[in-house]
Design an enzyme around this catalytic site. Structure first.
Site, PDB file in Angstrom:
ATOM      1  N   GLU A  91     -76.533 -35.140 -12.899  1.00 43.07           N
ATOM      2  CA  GLU A  91     -77.010 -34.529 -14.143  1.00 43.07           C
ATOM      3  C   GLU A  91     -75.896 -34.460 -15.183  1.00 43.07           C
TER       4      GLU A  91
ATOM      5  N   GLN B 239     -54.663 -11.768  -2.482  1.00 44.49           N
ATOM      6  CA  GLN B 239     -56.027 -12.045  -2.021  1.00 44.49           C
ATOM      7  C   GLN B 239     -57.028 -11.595  -3.097  1.00 44.49           C
TER       8      GLN B 239
ATOM      9  N   ARG C  49     -57.253 -13.796  -6.166  1.00 40.84           N
ATOM     10  CA  ARG C  49     -57.958 -15.069  -5.976  1.00 40.84           C
ATOM     11  C   ARG C  49     -59.453 -14.812  -5.779  1.00 40.84           C
TER      12      ARG C  49
ATOM     13  N   ARG D  41     -60.528  -9.179   8.514  1.00 39.55           N
ATOM     14  CA  ARG D  41     -59.286  -9.811   8.929  1.00 39.55           C
ATOM     15  C   ARG D  41     -58.093  -8.914   8.625  1.00 39.55           C
TER      16      ARG D  41
ATOM     17  N   THR E  75     -71.052 -33.875 -10.642  1.00 40.24           N
ATOM     18  CA  THR E  75     -71.213 -35.273 -11.010  1.00 40.24           C
ATOM     19  C   THR E  75     -72.639 -35.596 -11.454  1.00 40.24           C
TER      20      THR E  75
HETATM   21  C1  LIG Z   1     -75.417 -36.370  -4.483  1.00 43.31           C
HETATM   22  C2  LIG Z   1     -75.887 -37.173  -5.657  1.00 43.31           C
HETATM   23  C3  LIG Z   1     -77.223 -37.214  -5.960  1.00 43.31           C
HETATM   24  C4  LIG Z   1     -77.688 -38.004  -7.005  1.00 43.31           C
HETATM   25  N1  LIG Z   1     -79.047 -38.063  -7.251  1.00 43.31           N
HETATM   26  C5  LIG Z   1     -79.501 -38.921  -8.207  1.00 43.31           C
HETATM   27  C6  LIG Z   1     -80.909 -39.094  -8.403  1.00 43.31           C
HETATM   28  O1  LIG Z   1     -81.727 -38.458  -7.733  1.00 43.31           O
HETATM   29  N2  LIG Z   1     -81.320 -40.000  -9.340  1.00 43.31           N
HETATM   30  C7  LIG Z   1     -80.430 -40.724 -10.091  1.00 43.31           C
HETATM   31  O2  LIG Z   1     -80.864 -41.509 -10.908  1.00 43.31           O
HETATM   32  N3  LIG Z   1     -79.091 -40.561  -9.934  1.00 43.31           N
HETATM   33  C8  LIG Z   1     -78.609 -39.686  -9.008  1.00 43.31           C
HETATM   34  N4  LIG Z   1     -77.239 -39.537  -8.825  1.00 43.31           N
HETATM   35  C9  LIG Z   1     -76.316 -40.313  -9.643  1.00 43.31           C
HETATM   36  C10 LIG Z   1     -75.595 -39.438 -10.666  1.00 43.31           C
HETATM   37  O3  LIG Z   1     -76.473 -39.069 -11.666  1.00 43.31           O
HETATM   38  C11 LIG Z   1     -74.373 -40.200 -11.211  1.00 43.31           C
HETATM   39  O4  LIG Z   1     -73.476 -40.358 -10.164  1.00 43.31           O
HETATM   40  C12 LIG Z   1     -73.740 -39.436 -12.348  1.00 43.31           C
HETATM   41  O5  LIG Z   1     -74.521 -39.572 -13.469  1.00 43.31           O
HETATM   42  C13 LIG Z   1     -72.317 -39.892 -12.670  1.00 43.31           C
HETATM   43  O6  LIG Z   1     -72.306 -41.218 -13.018  1.00 43.31           O
HETATM   44  P1  LIG Z   1     -71.346 -42.242 -12.308  1.00 43.31           P
HETATM   45  O7  LIG Z   1     -71.444 -42.050 -10.851  1.00 43.31           O
HETATM   46  O8  LIG Z   1     -71.676 -43.553 -12.873  1.00 43.31           O
HETATM   47  O9  LIG Z   1     -69.877 -41.829 -12.766  1.00 43.31           O
HETATM   48  P2  LIG Z   1     -68.956 -42.594 -13.806  1.00 43.31           P
HETATM   49  O10 LIG Z   1     -69.497 -42.398 -15.166  1.00 43.31           O
HETATM   50  O11 LIG Z   1     -68.692 -43.971 -13.357  1.00 43.31           O
HETATM   51  O12 LIG Z   1     -67.636 -41.720 -13.688  1.00 43.31           O
HETATM   52  C14 LIG Z   1     -66.378 -42.218 -13.234  1.00 43.31           C
HETATM   53  C15 LIG Z   1     -65.290 -41.549 -14.043  1.00 43.31           C
HETATM   54  O13 LIG Z   1     -65.342 -42.027 -15.387  1.00 43.31           O
HETATM   55  C16 LIG Z   1     -65.296 -40.959 -16.296  1.00 43.31           C
HETATM   56  N5  LIG Z   1     -66.032 -41.312 -17.506  1.00 43.31           N
HETATM   57  C17 LIG Z   1     -67.217 -41.946 -17.604  1.00 43.31           C
HETATM   58  N6  LIG Z   1     -67.565 -42.080 -18.895  1.00 43.31           N
HETATM   59  C18 LIG Z   1     -66.589 -41.522 -19.635  1.00 43.31           C
HETATM   60  C19 LIG Z   1     -66.376 -41.349 -21.044  1.00 43.31           C
HETATM   61  N7  LIG Z   1     -67.247 -41.775 -21.924  1.00 43.31           N
HETATM   62  N8  LIG Z   1     -65.251 -40.717 -21.435  1.00 43.31           N
HETATM   63  C20 LIG Z   1     -64.375 -40.279 -20.536  1.00 43.31           C
HETATM   64  N9  LIG Z   1     -64.517 -40.412 -19.198  1.00 43.31           N
HETATM   65  C21 LIG Z   1     -65.619 -41.038 -18.756  1.00 43.31           C
HETATM   66  C22 LIG Z   1     -65.895 -39.793 -15.551  1.00 43.31           C
HETATM   67  O14 LIG Z   1     -65.437 -38.565 -16.068  1.00 43.31           O
HETATM   68  C23 LIG Z   1     -65.428 -40.033 -14.127  1.00 43.31           C
HETATM   69  O15 LIG Z   1     -64.159 -39.441 -13.967  1.00 43.31           O
HETATM   70  C24 LIG Z   1     -76.783 -38.739  -7.790  1.00 43.31           C
HETATM   71  C25 LIG Z   1     -75.417 -38.662  -7.514  1.00 43.31           C
HETATM   72  C26 LIG Z   1     -74.962 -37.900  -6.455  1.00 43.31           C
HETATM   73  C27 LIG Z   1     -73.492 -37.848  -6.165  1.00 43.31           C
HETATM   74  C1  LIG Z   2     -56.398 -27.734  11.507  1.00 40.58           C
HETATM   75  C2  LIG Z   2     -55.533 -26.642  12.054  1.00 40.58           C
HETATM   76  C3  LIG Z   2     -54.631 -26.928  13.049  1.00 40.58           C
HETATM   77  C4  LIG Z   2     -53.853 -25.930  13.617  1.00 40.58           C
HETATM   78  N1  LIG Z   2     -53.007 -26.233  14.638  1.00 40.58           N
HETATM   79  C5  LIG Z   2     -52.344 -25.230  15.283  1.00 40.58           C
HETATM   80  C6  LIG Z   2     -51.520 -25.489  16.417  1.00 40.58           C
HETATM   81  O1  LIG Z   2     -51.398 -26.630  16.855  1.00 40.58           O
HETATM   82  N2  LIG Z   2     -50.908 -24.447  17.049  1.00 40.58           N
HETATM   83  C7  LIG Z   2     -51.036 -23.169  16.583  1.00 40.58           C
HETATM   84  O2  LIG Z   2     -50.474 -22.265  17.180  1.00 40.58           O
HETATM   85  N3  LIG Z   2     -51.781 -22.878  15.485  1.00 40.58           N
HETATM   86  C8  LIG Z   2     -52.436 -23.881  14.820  1.00 40.58           C
HETATM   87  N4  LIG Z   2     -53.209 -23.600  13.708  1.00 40.58           N
HETATM   88  C9  LIG Z   2     -53.311 -22.221  13.232  1.00 40.58           C
HETATM   89  C10 LIG Z   2     -52.572 -22.018  11.918  1.00 40.58           C
HETATM   90  O3  LIG Z   2     -51.219 -22.044  12.146  1.00 40.58           O
HETATM   91  C11 LIG Z   2     -53.036 -20.712  11.280  1.00 40.58           C
HETATM   92  O4  LIG Z   2     -54.372 -20.880  10.915  1.00 40.58           O
HETATM   93  C12 LIG Z   2     -52.192 -20.393  10.070  1.00 40.58           C
HETATM   94  O5  LIG Z   2     -50.966 -19.935  10.494  1.00 40.58           O
HETATM   95  C13 LIG Z   2     -52.823 -19.348   9.139  1.00 40.58           C
HETATM   96  O6  LIG Z   2     -53.036 -18.172   9.800  1.00 40.58           O
HETATM   97  P1  LIG Z   2     -54.464 -17.458   9.810  1.00 40.58           P
HETATM   98  O7  LIG Z   2     -55.474 -18.476  10.124  1.00 40.58           O
HETATM   99  O8  LIG Z   2     -54.326 -16.297  10.681  1.00 40.58           O
HETATM  100  O9  LIG Z   2     -54.693 -16.990   8.322  1.00 40.58           O
HETATM  101  P2  LIG Z   2     -54.621 -15.482   7.781  1.00 40.58           P
HETATM  102  O10 LIG Z   2     -53.211 -15.046   7.780  1.00 40.58           O
HETATM  103  O11 LIG Z   2     -55.590 -14.635   8.486  1.00 40.58           O
HETATM  104  O12 LIG Z   2     -55.063 -15.714   6.282  1.00 40.58           O
HETATM  105  C14 LIG Z   2     -56.236 -15.153   5.686  1.00 40.58           C
HETATM  106  C15 LIG Z   2     -55.915 -14.782   4.256  1.00 40.58           C
HETATM  107  O13 LIG Z   2     -55.021 -13.673   4.252  1.00 40.58           O
HETATM  108  C16 LIG Z   2     -53.945 -13.916   3.375  1.00 40.58           C
HETATM  109  N5  LIG Z   2     -52.740 -13.219   3.868  1.00 40.58           N
HETATM  110  C17 LIG Z   2     -52.290 -13.128   5.145  1.00 40.58           C
HETATM  111  N6  LIG Z   2     -51.166 -12.417   5.178  1.00 40.58           N
HETATM  112  C18 LIG Z   2     -50.875 -12.041   3.914  1.00 40.58           C
HETATM  113  C19 LIG Z   2     -49.829 -11.299   3.299  1.00 40.58           C
HETATM  114  N7  LIG Z   2     -48.843 -10.775   4.018  1.00 40.58           N
HETATM  115  N8  LIG Z   2     -49.850 -11.134   1.960  1.00 40.58           N
HETATM  116  C20 LIG Z   2     -50.842 -11.664   1.217  1.00 40.58           C
HETATM  117  N9  LIG Z   2     -51.856 -12.363   1.761  1.00 40.58           N
HETATM  118  C21 LIG Z   2     -51.876 -12.558   3.079  1.00 40.58           C
HETATM  119  C22 LIG Z   2     -53.788 -15.422   3.371  1.00 40.58           C
HETATM  120  O14 LIG Z   2     -53.175 -15.850   2.164  1.00 40.58           O
HETATM  121  C23 LIG Z   2     -55.230 -15.889   3.470  1.00 40.58           C
HETATM  122  O15 LIG Z   2     -55.786 -15.958   2.192  1.00 40.58           O
HETATM  123  C24 LIG Z   2     -53.977 -24.612  13.135  1.00 40.58           C
HETATM  124  C25 LIG Z   2     -54.869 -24.332  12.096  1.00 40.58           C
HETATM  125  C26 LIG Z   2     -55.646 -25.324  11.552  1.00 40.58           C
HETATM  126  C27 LIG Z   2     -56.591 -24.990  10.453  1.00 40.58           C
END
Ligand SMILES: Cc1cc2nc3c(=O)[nH]c(=O)nc-3n(C[C@H](O)[C@H](O)[C@H](O)COP(=O)(O)OP(=O)(O)OC[C@H]3O[C@@H](n4cnc5c(N)ncnc54)[C@H](O)[C@@H]3O)c2cc1C
Ligand SMILES: Cc1cc2nc3c(=O)[nH]c(=O)nc-3n(C[C@H](O)[C@H](O)[C@H](O)COP(=O)(O)OP(=O)(O)OC[C@H]3O[C@@H](n4cnc5c(N)ncnc54)[C@H](O)[C@@H]3O)c2cc1C
Lengths: 667, 667
Positions: free
Chosen positions: B427, B333, B336, B314, B425
């Site tokens: 495990e 760039q 980051r 790019r 989230t």
């Molecule tokens: C894609 C996916 C696949 C999964 N697969 C499985 C699977 O195969 N088998 C299975 O059994 N489960 C599965 N899970 C469930 C997963 O293990 C639970 O979602 C996970 O353990 C988090 O628990 P929760 O969703 O209850 O979150 P919660 O505990 O309800 O979290 C909600 C918020 O509360 C906060 N929080 C909770 N407790 C505390 C605390 N003590 N102190 C501070 N903050 C707290 C958390 O940080 C979070 O911000 C899956 C989940 C996902 C998303």
């Molecule tokens: C959902 C969506 C809707 C959109 N709708 C429209 C629309 O209606 N009409 C239209 O004309 N366009 C539209 N756009 C295009 C949009 O305006 C461009 O994607 C946007 O301007 C960013 O330009 P780029 O994609 O070329 O990114 P780039 O400039 O190629 O960016 C790539 C990376 O290079 C970095 N970079 C670029 N220049 C510099 C610099 N000088 N210094 C340091 N870092 C730099 C950026 O930070 C970035 O990390 C849309 C885009 C999206 C995603």
């Protein structure tokens, strides 16, 4: 609120704790009684209309999704006309319908471009058609190979004096227009940006109104290839929008379709500057970015509303009156959630201030006063960058705050994230924008001491001498609730970072090289400046009278949370510039914790004040009544996979696996 | 590399700049020659098999998507058997097929649970069937209302001495199993976690093997309600997995289907502790988390590979030899992107170290030495949290680094993000895990000075006295390349943060209350400790011989980038604890910038070293040959919306809008 229909309010206990007048806060949030009333009316209108029912967008295929959005858009247009809605009302109605669509670009970019860049004559010709949607337009700037650098666009518009036409052409693959919303399938017209060429000479990039499709059968006109650029992030989300690709093969348009408010091409092909100043165009930019900041506060508040309500319903570990603890009572949860709640309020206040700024800039422009333009431009660029970045990250944080259930589409959060994130990229990539702000800051610093008057958001730089050596006076935690102390710390930090950058820059013999080398630090200084603006505007607002019992107290607490959590996150800046001491940092942290406790009993009411309907939130977790689990359960069964107990593919793929005893495995 | 077939390599110039032996780096990355070879072979096997073609998952409806994954899973199983692959090979093959599926849980959770918690007899009975996939199993722990707090699960397993059976029951809606992968549509069996009740007495939560579906017709057995929980984040992504809901209505299972390695229920219903120590179960946890850390390095490296290659293709603004500047040359760039590149390498090194740790723990457990278990447990919990959080954010940052085009599904990044984020989230929620680490740290600090031997990742705390007052010796930027200086700064920061927390805790009369109040700071201290582990392990690796010209130099640069960018991001910690001075911080920043320049010419080769095929990356932006634009263009036209020039819905919704002159509009 329609959410209550089911009966019990599972959040009633929470609502009882509220220490302020929620209705007054609703009006504050909306920006006034009038604003509240029309937003409320439009929200209810949409929520109660079965045509606008949210229909499991996440499960629809692309074509179904798109067609469904066309249906809603047409229905919205019908209602807008039937009800004779004002522009303000119509735009709110579209907002609550909550589906990205070609109309966003038609009203938000196509029409403003003609207004801003078209002559009066052109406006008279095109705007009435556009207002009646007899033509549908989009904004075609970006190309496959060219985005941020508009001057690098490759599309050409070559004047042909023989026929009095421009020939629009895409000379290369990378010159294809790529991204414009509404372009792919719907728009009949576009404002196309192209390099103007007359008599073999280049005259920079300008806008042209180009008809793309026949108004009879919607087929692309000769020489035009147009289509959709394909699926984007997320299910549902932005895929209801036909972002498009567009290729021109020597397409001819009449000369009077170049937007000629600022630059004109005569019948003979001469290029003439009009007497309208170029700067006018910046006015539009300020406007568009104000809208984006406003939208950031909407999107962030929506995510925060869902996460806050669910955090009060969800219980995990510990014990509160014999039940597990509400997760909202965990300090980690608060320290992630409440700064986002505060940011939503902060961005709303800043957006409202930007409305004023836009008005101010427009009036000045009309009076040919361009003096505030660079500052207004830098300020809106920076605030667009800051607010959209925080909002994008904030939505995802809200999703994580909901644990596993936040990962389900029925939580509403995945789609909100996917549909929101491009705001960090369009209308200026956020990093590119910060670097523009940095250039402005470096220029300002270079001129310090020259006696030049510094106004607006950079006025503080005028007190450079003081701020370079000021000392933070905080001695106990409560001292951090003094607005002057906070502003001075933010001002000192911002100024000192800019001055440090300027000093480092001055060590390069080639300043441009220096700017490139120090980009990352410069972006940091720009961000600091933008955060200062938000903090200042929030604090300024707190100087005003704000009606409603307890409303101001809540806002003050949120203001403190906003400022101190930014300070905590960027503590390195404050300490390394010597603006505050480690002890003062630790006191700030103490106050922050106590502000969390202050906000905690009001958290539900503070998100109720956004006045979002359950229809709009579209979230099983964010329901007004908190009756989360039955809703999650009910939503699950609607998945197409649940149409049959035994899944399609069982006989071909699962059964043979289970039955056939594969013998040769070494496992 | 199949990517080269097209002809020109648009990144050839970049590859010419490489200053190290890429093949040697590939072997380092893979963890050895053997590991490289089988990974390479499996990747090619998958990439060259038309059955595994990536088929625009983003556009498929849920049912199509799911069926398609079933097809691929069955084909993979066929190939695994035909080719008599080893377990290692089979798991790599599944990895490169790159579709979340029930097999992940069958092999990754169901089998390990039986291995870890089943008696020898139970293992003998169930494992052979599972290995041959005559039964398919899942891991059913989480419930609709209960996740993180496993002890809060509501499902009951009540022993019925009359029939020698357990009755598995879901007493409430919130007790439904909810989330288990593979449960919804495929699994025939599950390890179900439930509260054990015998003779009216509760004995905590234990695992039970429960058959869910008939092996004849796949219908749910009596008393069992099972289904899919609906769409999740993103298109394609995790929606090929049938995360499920499961409700038991008094389902009876034989007593010998309780997993009884640790706790047994006798024929009479007595509960007997076996002579196998409970701690054994932690061994499995260490294993599972090691896998997760390894997967983090895979996911992050994949995103970084795409963003790095595209950043070199790019161009935007400025001028390099008459063309615009490659965006990879912008310092913003780099600042980051390169820390993420460094993190990918860092996490890979840590994952490899965790393999060793798991082996060590297992050997010790077998020798009944439990002394290192708490530390190993805290360490893996913390590293799981750290690496998955950084990876999730990092993938999204890579997407943003690609500007607008990163938002297209054809970039591969949206799906990678959506499929990855739940790792934060499952495990163990990442915040809950950090708080566990914090508890361990507070315990360790409390025991300082008691003469207790501190080993492993907390050995440094034994040098508390020194670290509490040590002074960073850096005087010029290069001093930061001294490993001892870095480690000491990270150790001092981590220790001091823990000690500060411990001191604040001691001011609470109720320590649990204090822990709740200070949660946010405690999580911060835990994170600091985990970052120290990563930095130390990276630096330790750099003490070894590493074959290949220039390989070690590159790794050292990446190690510096990792450490210094963490330091920069968390500068507030380092400064507020007085571990380094502002001047030293600024010197670190200078070195960081120069390390970016050092890595820049090697960036493409450093991502080539991941050895990912174009098939696996599935990204128009990340192509090996850099020929980005034609591919993006080609992909666009495949969208279903492009099947017709005039979109479905035109006649119903667009044409009437264009034709009908709505008269009553007030707009
Ligand atoms: C894609 C996916 C696949 C999964 N697969 C499985 C699977 O195969 N088998 C299975 O059994 N489960 C599965 N899970 C469930 C997963 O293990 C639970 O979602 C996970 O353990 C988090 O628990 P929760 O969703 O209850 O979150 P919660 O505990 O309800 O979290 C909600 C918020 O509360 C906060 N929080 C909770 N407790 C505390 C605390 N003590 N102190 C501070 N903050 C707290 C958390 O940080 C979070 O911000 C899956 C989940 C996902 C998303
Ligand atoms: C959902 C969506 C809707 C959109 N709708 C429209 C629309 O209606 N009409 C239209 O004309 N366009 C539209 N756009 C295009 C949009 O305006 C461009 O994607 C946007 O301007 C960013 O330009 P780029 O994609 O070329 O990114 P780039 O400039 O190629 O960016 C790539 C990376 O290079 C970095 N970079 C670029 N220049 C510099 C610099 N000088 N210094 C340091 N870092 C730099 C950026 O930070 C970035 O990390 C849309 C885009 C999206 C995603």
């Amino acid at each position: 609120m329609e959410a209550l229909e089911g009966g019990a309010d599972y959040l009633a206990d929470e609502r009882k704790k509220t220490q302020f007048d929620v209705d007054a806060m609703k009006i504050f949030w909306a920006g006034g009684r009038h604003e509240f009333q029309i937003a409320d009316r439009m929200a209810r209108l949409v929520a109660s209309d079965p045509e606008f029912k949210k229909d499991h967008r996440a499960m629809l295929g692309r074509k179904e999704l798109f067609k469904n959005t066309l249906r809603k858009t047409a229905h919205a247009w019908k209602r807008i006309n039937e009800l004779r809605l004002t522009e303000e009302e119509a735009s709110l109605l579209r907002f609550f319908v909550d589906e990205p669509a070609f109309t966003d670009l038609h009203w938000g970019m196509f029409i403003p471009a003609i207004k801003g860049q078209g002559t009066e004559e052109q406006q008279k010709k095109w705007l009435p058609m556009a207002y009646r949607m007899q033509i549908i337009g989009c904004y075609a700037q970006t190309e496959l190979g060219h985005g941020s650098n508009v001057q690098g666009l490759e599309t050409t518009a070559t004047f042909d004096p023989e026929t009095d036409e421009f020939i629009i052409n895409s000379p290369t693959l990378t010159s294809c227009k790529w991204w414009p919303g509404g372009l792919g399938k719907v728009s009949t017209h576009a404002v196309v940006y192209a390099r103007l060429i007359t008599d073999g000479e280049e005259h920079g990039v300008h806008g042209f109104i180009v008809q793309l499709r026949s108004l009879d059968d919607h087929l692309p006109l000769p020489g035009i290839t147009v289509g959709d650029i394909g699926m984007k992030f997320g299910n549902g989300a932005y895929n209801s929008m036909d972002n498009g690709v567009l290729r021109f093969d020597h397409v001819r348009i009449p000369r009077d379709q170049m937007l000629m408010r600022v630059l004109q091409v005569t019948r003979e092909g001469k290029v003439v500057q009009s007497n309208i100043p170029r700067q006018l165009i910046y006015g539009t930019m300020v406007y568009v970015r104000q809208v984006i900041v406003y939208d950031a506060s909407r999107a962030l508040s929506r995510a925060v509303c869902i996460a806050t309500r669910y955090s009060a319903v969800r219980r995990q570990f510990g014990s509160q009156n014999g039940r597990e603890t509400q997760v909202i009572d965990y300090k980690t949860q608060q320290s992630r959630l409440f700064p986002l709640l505060a940011s939503a309020y902060a961005f709303r206040i800043v957006a409202n201030w930007l409305t004023w700024l836009y008005k101010d800039v427009t009036e000045r422009l009309q009076a040919k006063d361009f003096s505030t333009l660079p500052e207004a431009h830098a300020c809106t660029a920076g605030l667009k960058s800051l607010t959209t970045s925080v909002t994008a990250d904030g939505i995802e944080e809200c999703r994580k705050l909901c644990g596993g259930h936040g990962y389900l589409c029925s939580s509403g959060l995945p789609e909100l994230f996917a549909v929101y994130v491009p705001a960090c990229t369009y209308e200026g990539d956020n990093i590119v924008l910060l670097l523009q702000v940095a250039r402005f800051l470096m220029k300002t610093v270079a001129e310090l001491g020259s006696g030049k008057q510094l106004a607006g958001t950079i006025a503080y730089m005028g007190r450079a001498e003081h701020l370079m050596q000021s000392c933070c006076s905080v001695q106990k935690a409560e001292d951090w609730s003094n607005p002057d102390v906070i502003v001075e710390a933010f001002e000192a930090r911002s100024l000192r970072m800019s001055v440090t950058c300027a000093k480092s820059l001055s060590q390069f013999s080639n300043p441009e090289e220096g700017f490139q080398e120090l980009q990352a630090d410069l972006a940091g200084a720009a961000l600091a400046h933008c955060q200062l603006i938000v903090v200042s505007k929030f604090l300024e607002k707190m100087q005003e009278d704000i009606p409603g019992e307890g409303v101001k107290q809540q806002l003050q607490a949120l203001c403190g949370i906003y400022a101190l959590s930014v300070l905590k996150k960027h503590l390195g800046d404050f300490l390394s510039t010597g603006c505050i001491s480690p002890t003062q940092a630790s006191l700030a942290n103490d106050l922050l914790r106590s502000l969390f406790s202050q906000v905690r009993p009001n958290a539900i009411a503070l998100v109720d004040a956004f006045n979002y309907t359950d229809h709009f939130l579209a979230s099983a977790l964010g329901r007004y009544d908190g009756n989360v689990y039955p809703k999650l359960y009910e939503e699950a069964w609607k998945d197409p996979l649940n149409e049959s107990v035994v899944p399609d593919g069982y006989h071909e793929y699962i059964r043979p696996m289970l039955k056939q005893q594969l013998r040769s495995s070494r496992l």
